[in-house]
Motif scaffolding. Structure first.
Motif, PDB file in Angstrom:
ATOM      1  N   ASN A  36       0.647  -1.219   0.175  1.00 37.23           N
ATOM      2  CA  ASN A  36      -0.136  -0.250   0.206  1.00 37.23           C
ATOM      3  C   ASN A  36       0.823   1.502  -0.048  1.00 37.23           C
ATOM      4  O   ASN A  36       1.246   1.792   1.319  1.00 37.23           O
ATOM      5  N   LEU A  37       0.653   1.614  -1.474  1.00 33.54           N
ATOM      6  CA  LEU A  37       2.090   3.457  -1.502  1.00 33.54           C
ATOM      7  C   LEU A  37       1.546   4.011  -0.840  1.00 33.54           C
ATOM      8  O   LEU A  37       2.390   4.656  -0.498  1.00 33.54           O
ATOM      9  N   GLN A  38       0.039   4.214  -0.793  1.00 31.84           N
ATOM     10  CA  GLN A  38      -0.516   5.541  -0.086  1.00 31.84           C
ATOM     11  C   GLN A  38      -0.333   5.411   1.400  1.00 31.84           C
ATOM     12  O   GLN A  38      -0.366   7.261   1.490  1.00 31.84           O
ATOM     13  N   ALA A  39       0.245   4.493   1.547  1.00 29.18           N
ATOM     14  CA  ALA A  39       0.718   4.967   2.985  1.00 29.18           C
ATOM     15  C   ALA A  39       1.254   5.589   3.893  1.00 29.18           C
ATOM     16  O   ALA A  39       1.122   6.818   4.764  1.00 29.18           O
ATOM     17  N   ALA A  40       2.356   5.668   2.702  1.00 30.68           N
ATOM     18  CA  ALA A  40       3.638   6.540   3.124  1.00 30.68           C
ATOM     19  C   ALA A  40       3.200   8.406   2.787  1.00 30.68           C
ATOM     20  O   ALA A  40       4.037   8.683   3.160  1.00 30.68           O
ATOM     21  N   ASP A  41       2.452   8.258   2.760  1.00 33.47           N
ATOM     22  CA  ASP A  41       2.054   9.739   2.573  1.00 33.47           C
ATOM     23  C   ASP A  41       1.210  10.301   3.527  1.00 33.47           C
ATOM     24  O   ASP A  41       1.144  11.365   3.984  1.00 33.47           O
ATOM     25  N   ARG A  42       0.567   9.273   4.217  1.00 37.43           N
ATOM     26  CA  ARG A  42       0.697   9.786   5.618  1.00 37.43           C
ATOM     27  C   ARG A  42       1.559   9.505   7.077  1.00 37.43           C
ATOM     28  O   ARG A  42       1.299   9.694   8.487  1.00 37.43           O
ATOM     29  N   ILE A  43       2.631   8.547   6.333  1.00 34.93           N
ATOM     30  CA  ILE A  43       3.808   8.179   7.319  1.00 34.93           C
ATOM     31  C   ILE A  43       5.006   9.515   7.634  1.00 34.93           C
ATOM     32  O   ILE A  43       5.665   9.473   8.747  1.00 34.93           O
ATOM     33  N   PHE A  44       4.970   9.197   6.316  1.00 37.35           N
ATOM     34  CA  PHE A  44       6.493  10.443   5.608  1.00 37.35           C
ATOM     35  C   PHE A  44       6.117  11.273   5.454  1.00 37.35           C
ATOM     36  O   PHE A  44       5.316  12.216   4.810  1.00 37.35           O
ATOM     37  N   PRO A  56       7.339  15.537   4.461  1.00 39.44           N
ATOM     38  CA  PRO A  56       7.507  15.665   3.084  1.00 39.44           C
ATOM     39  C   PRO A  56       8.764  16.356   2.662  1.00 39.44           C
ATOM     40  O   PRO A  56       9.751  16.387   1.792  1.00 39.44           O
ATOM     41  N   GLU A  57       9.506  16.431   3.855  1.00 40.16           N
ATOM     42  CA  GLU A  57      11.294  16.894   4.090  1.00 40.16           C
ATOM     43  C   GLU A  57      11.586  15.349   4.528  1.00 40.16           C
ATOM     44  O   GLU A  57      12.588  15.809   4.687  1.00 40.16           O
ATOM     45  N   PHE A  58      11.372  14.093   4.267  1.00 38.16           N
ATOM     46  CA  PHE A  58      11.465  13.171   4.378  1.00 38.16           C
ATOM     47  C   PHE A  58      12.717  12.720   3.854  1.00 38.16           C
ATOM     48  O   PHE A  58      13.013  12.970   2.938  1.00 38.16           O
ATOM     49  N   LEU A  59      13.984  12.644   5.252  1.00 40.97           N
ATOM     50  CA  LEU A  59      15.332  12.371   4.776  1.00 40.97           C
ATOM     51  C   LEU A  59      15.874  10.461   4.719  1.00 40.97           C
ATOM     52  O   LEU A  59      15.599  10.034   5.461  1.00 40.97           O
ATOM     53  N   LEU A  60      16.298  10.288   3.374  1.00 34.60           N
ATOM     54  CA  LEU A  60      16.792   8.336   4.030  1.00 34.60           C
ATOM     55  C   LEU A  60      17.967   8.438   3.989  1.00 34.60           C
ATOM     56  O   LEU A  60      18.271   8.583   2.971  1.00 34.60           O
ATOM     57  N   ASN A  61      18.795   7.864   4.901  1.00 35.32           N
ATOM     58  CA  ASN A  61      19.693   7.459   5.278  1.00 35.32           C
ATOM     59  C   ASN A  61      20.720   9.446   4.999  1.00 35.32           C
ATOM     60  O   ASN A  61      21.843   9.282   3.837  1.00 35.32           O
ATOM     61  N   GLY A  62      19.739  10.477   5.049  1.00 35.81           N
ATOM     62  CA  GLY A  62      20.856  11.756   4.946  1.00 35.81           C
ATOM     63  C   GLY A  62      20.125  12.707   3.529  1.00 35.81           C
ATOM     64  O   GLY A  62      20.677  13.297   3.344  1.00 35.81           O
ATOM     65  N   GLU A  63      19.413  11.857   2.591  1.00 39.07           N
ATOM     66  CA  GLU A  63      19.204  12.039   1.525  1.00 39.07           C
ATOM     67  C   GLU A  63      17.829  12.955   1.262  1.00 39.07           C
ATOM     68  O   GLU A  63      16.751  11.939   2.188  1.00 39.07           O
ATOM     69  N   PRO A  64      17.664  13.722   1.115  1.00 36.06           N
ATOM     70  CA  PRO A  64      15.445  14.362   0.952  1.00 36.06           C
ATOM     71  C   PRO A  64      15.396  13.924  -0.188  1.00 36.06           C
ATOM     72  O   PRO A  64      15.613  13.539  -1.275  1.00 36.06           O
ATOM     73  N   VAL A  65      14.201  12.868  -0.033  1.00 32.24           N
ATOM     74  CA  VAL A  65      13.624  11.718  -0.904  1.00 32.24           C
ATOM     75  C   VAL A  65      12.157  12.093  -0.416  1.00 32.24           C
ATOM     76  O   VAL A  65      11.360  11.945  -1.417  1.00 32.24           O
ATOM     77  N   GLY A  85       4.016  13.311  14.371  1.00 28.32           N
ATOM     78  CA  GLY A  85       3.079  11.990  13.556  1.00 28.32           C
ATOM     79  C   GLY A  85       3.934  11.694  12.541  1.00 28.32           C
ATOM     80  O   GLY A  85       3.288  11.097  11.966  1.00 28.32           O
ATOM     81  N   LEU A  86       5.522  12.180  12.538  1.00 30.42           N
ATOM     82  CA  LEU A  86       5.431  12.154  10.504  1.00 30.42           C
ATOM     83  C   LEU A  86       7.325  11.507  10.250  1.00 30.42           C
ATOM     84  O   LEU A  86       7.674  12.500  11.749  1.00 30.42           O
ATOM     85  N   VAL A  87       7.510  10.916   9.935  1.00 31.89           N
ATOM     86  CA  VAL A  87       8.547  10.126  10.262  1.00 31.89           C
ATOM     87  C   VAL A  87       9.530  11.311   9.503  1.00 31.89           C
ATOM     88  O   VAL A  87       9.205  11.258   8.311  1.00 31.89           O
ATOM     89  N   VAL A  88      10.734  11.814   9.745  1.00 26.92           N
ATOM     90  CA  VAL A  88      11.239  12.914   9.384  1.00 26.92           C
ATOM     91  C   VAL A  88      12.617  12.420   8.750  1.00 26.92           C
ATOM     92  O   VAL A  88      13.319  12.828   8.261  1.00 26.92           O
ATOM     93  N   GLU A  89      13.510  11.203   9.559  1.00 23.88           N
ATOM     94  CA  GLU A  89      14.651  10.628   8.767  1.00 23.88           C
ATOM     95  C   GLU A  89      14.092   8.869   9.337  1.00 23.88           C
ATOM     96  O   GLU A  89      14.337   8.643  10.357  1.00 23.88           O
ATOM     97  N   ASP A  90      15.629   8.339   8.232  1.00 18.84           N
ATOM     98  CA  ASP A  90      15.803   6.714   8.427  1.00 18.84           C
ATOM     99  C   ASP A  90      16.976   6.687   8.072  1.00 18.84           C
ATOM    100  O   ASP A  90      17.316   7.556   7.130  1.00 18.84           O
ATOM    101  N   ARG A  91      17.427   5.872   8.929  1.00 19.64           N
ATOM    102  CA  ARG A  91      18.948   5.193   8.717  1.00 19.64           C
ATOM    103  C   ARG A  91      18.993   3.568   8.732  1.00 19.64           C
ATOM    104  O   ARG A  91      17.633   4.001  10.346  1.00 19.64           O
TER     105      ARG A  91
END
Length: 159
Positions: free
Chosen positions: A33-41, A43-52, A122-128
């Motif tokens: 369910n890819l649409q769930a990403a819009d409720r969880i992450f 807009p400025e979410f960083l994945l391993n330091g990169e804004p995605v 309530g939103l994920v802003v960074e993931d390592r």
């Protein structure tokens, strides 16, 4: 009284952050369910330091689910402190699409990873995160016979 709730009966921030991580593993990774990403992450979410933004996790899930049919991600131990939540997980699936330059083998794989999230409002802003890709490749390249993989699934190791 459990440390998972406040004296007012509300869920703690740490428990809410754990639940958010479990939601993404279940909805995003296991159900696709890819649409769930819009409720969880955020807009400025960083994945391993990169804004995605939310598009980054959507791409990750889409590409892995294209490579592994029946992809299932089970969460084991979770630890949370302040805005941080760490999840140890096991991923399992059947290799049906190209992965790491390897043509589909039809083999079942399992491997483990650790994800560290920072959650704000309530939103994920960074993931390592760290995932044992080498173990997956070893399973795909192994000769016939027993295929190396992790022990019992992560969810079975909860205490």
């Amino acid at each position: 009284m459990s440390d998972a709730v406040t004296p007012n009966g509300e869920q703690t921030v740490q428990e809410a952050n754990k639940a958010l991580a479990r939601l993404w593993f279940e909805e995003g990774w296991s159900r696709g369910n890819l649409q769930a990403a819009d409720r969880i992450f955020a807009p400025e979410f960083l994945l391993n330091g990169e804004p995605v933004g939310p598009a980054g996790p959507k791409r990750s899930v889409w590409s892995r689910r294209a490579a592994f049919a029946g992809l299932r991600v089970d969460v084991g131990l979770q630890v949370a402190e302040g805005p941080w939540v760490t999840s140890w997980y096991t991923a399992r699936g059947t290799h049906v699409g190209e992965f790491a330059g390897l043509a589909p083998t039809g083999r079942d794989i399992s491997s483990e990873g650790i994800q560290l999230w920072r959650v704000e409002n309530g939103l994920v802003v960074e993931d390592r995160n760290v995932f044992d890709t080498r173990r997956v490749i070893a399973q795909l390249l192994a000769p016939d016979g027993p295929i190396p993989g992790p022990g019992p699934r992560a969810a079975a190791r909860r205490e």
